[in-house]
Each structure stands twice: as structure tokens, then as C-alpha cells.
Write a protein that holds these residues in place. Structure first.
Motif, short mmCIF file in Angstrom:
data_model
loop_
_atom_site.label_atom_id
_atom_site.label_comp_id
_atom_site.label_asym_id
_atom_site.label_seq_id
_atom_site.Cartn_x
_atom_site.Cartn_y
_atom_site.Cartn_z
N ALA A 95 -0.28 -13.97 13.67
CA ALA A 95 0.22 -13.66 15.01
C ALA A 95 -0.89 -13.99 16.00
CB ALA A 95 0.60 -12.19 15.11
N PHE A 125 -2.04 -14.03 19.92
CA PHE A 125 -1.73 -13.27 21.13
C PHE A 125 -2.34 -13.92 22.36
CE2 PHE A 125 -1.47 -10.32 17.68
CZ PHE A 125 -0.44 -9.46 18.01
N VAL A 150 3.41 -13.81 22.05
CA VAL A 150 2.91 -13.81 20.68
C VAL A 150 3.67 -14.89 19.94
CG1 VAL A 150 2.70 -12.53 18.51
CG2 VAL A 150 2.52 -11.33 20.68
#
Length: 127
Positions: A83, A85, A92
Motif C-alpha cells: 500500500a 500512501f 492509496v
């Protein structure tokens, strides 16, 4: 924010990556320096924090993630999901063997207290 449930249950290690660029192609890990490894209660805390991130509208910035989390299962061979960010555009992007297309791109409220707590966990990681 929605995380792949089976992957969350199987995650035993998270690598914290300070992202240095976008990947050369879709589906490969984000390049950058691994600055920390989280295990045990750190994994549980981080995943709960991410799951608690409230949704948001998309903000335009061109997606320039600063941090990425790579979740591994117990053999440490397979990245279950990564993931990345971007706290500027509140986006995301996730990919990995456990990520269905519906979860690949999500938006979170980067001003929410849970997002600020996550950023604080990422930022002081040793370099």
C-alpha cells in the motif's frame, strides 16, 4: 479504508519503505529504502490504524507517495500486498496477490487523526 481481509489475517511482517520514485511498471514494488520492519503487535496496530482511515474525495497532485507498506506472510517470500500512501492527494494504491481490483485505488482523509497517527509512525522511522 478497505484492506484485503485474508491478507490482513496472514500478515506477520510489514516493511516500511520511504518511496523514492514510482515503479517502472504497474504491479511491481515501489522503489525506495526499507527504513523499518514491524512484527507482532506493531503489525496489528498498523493494520487496524489503516483500516480505520476514513474515506475522502480525490485531491489532485499527480500521486506522489512518500511511504509504502509491504505486508508479508510467514514464509517472507511473498508480498501479500503493498500500500503506497500519498498524503497530498489522499490516495492509496494497493497491489499484490491478495488485492482485488476493487481495492487497488482508494482515497482517505489525510487530515483525520488516524491518518496523522499513521504518518507519525512512518516519519520517525530511522533512515
Amino acid at each position: 479504508m478497505h484492506l484485503p481481509a485474508e491478507a490482513v489475517a496472514a500478515t506477520v511482517l510489514i516493511e516500511v519503505v520511504r518511496v523514492s520514485a514510482l515503479p517502472a511498471r504497474e504491479g511491481v514494488t515501489y522503489p525506495g529504502e526499507v527504513v523499518a520492519h514491524w512484527t507482532g503487535s506493531e503489525v496489528a496496530h498498523a493494520l487496524a490504524l489503516i483500516a480505520s482511515l476514513p474515506g475522502s474525495e480525490q485531491h489532485r497532485c499527480g500521486f506522489s507517495p512518500g511511504w509504502s507498506l509491504r505486508a508479508y506472510e510467514d514464509s517472507l517470500d511473498l508480498v501479500l500486498f503493498e500500500a503506497a500512501f500519498c498524503f497530498k492527494c489522499h490516495e492509496v494504491r494497493m497491489h499484490g496477490t491478495a488485492v482485488p481490483p476493487t481495492l487497488a485505488r482508494q482515497f482517505f482523509d489525510a487530515e483525520a487523526s488516524s491518518a496523522r497517527t499513521l504518518l507519525a509512525l512512518l516519519s520517525p522511522a530511522p533512515r
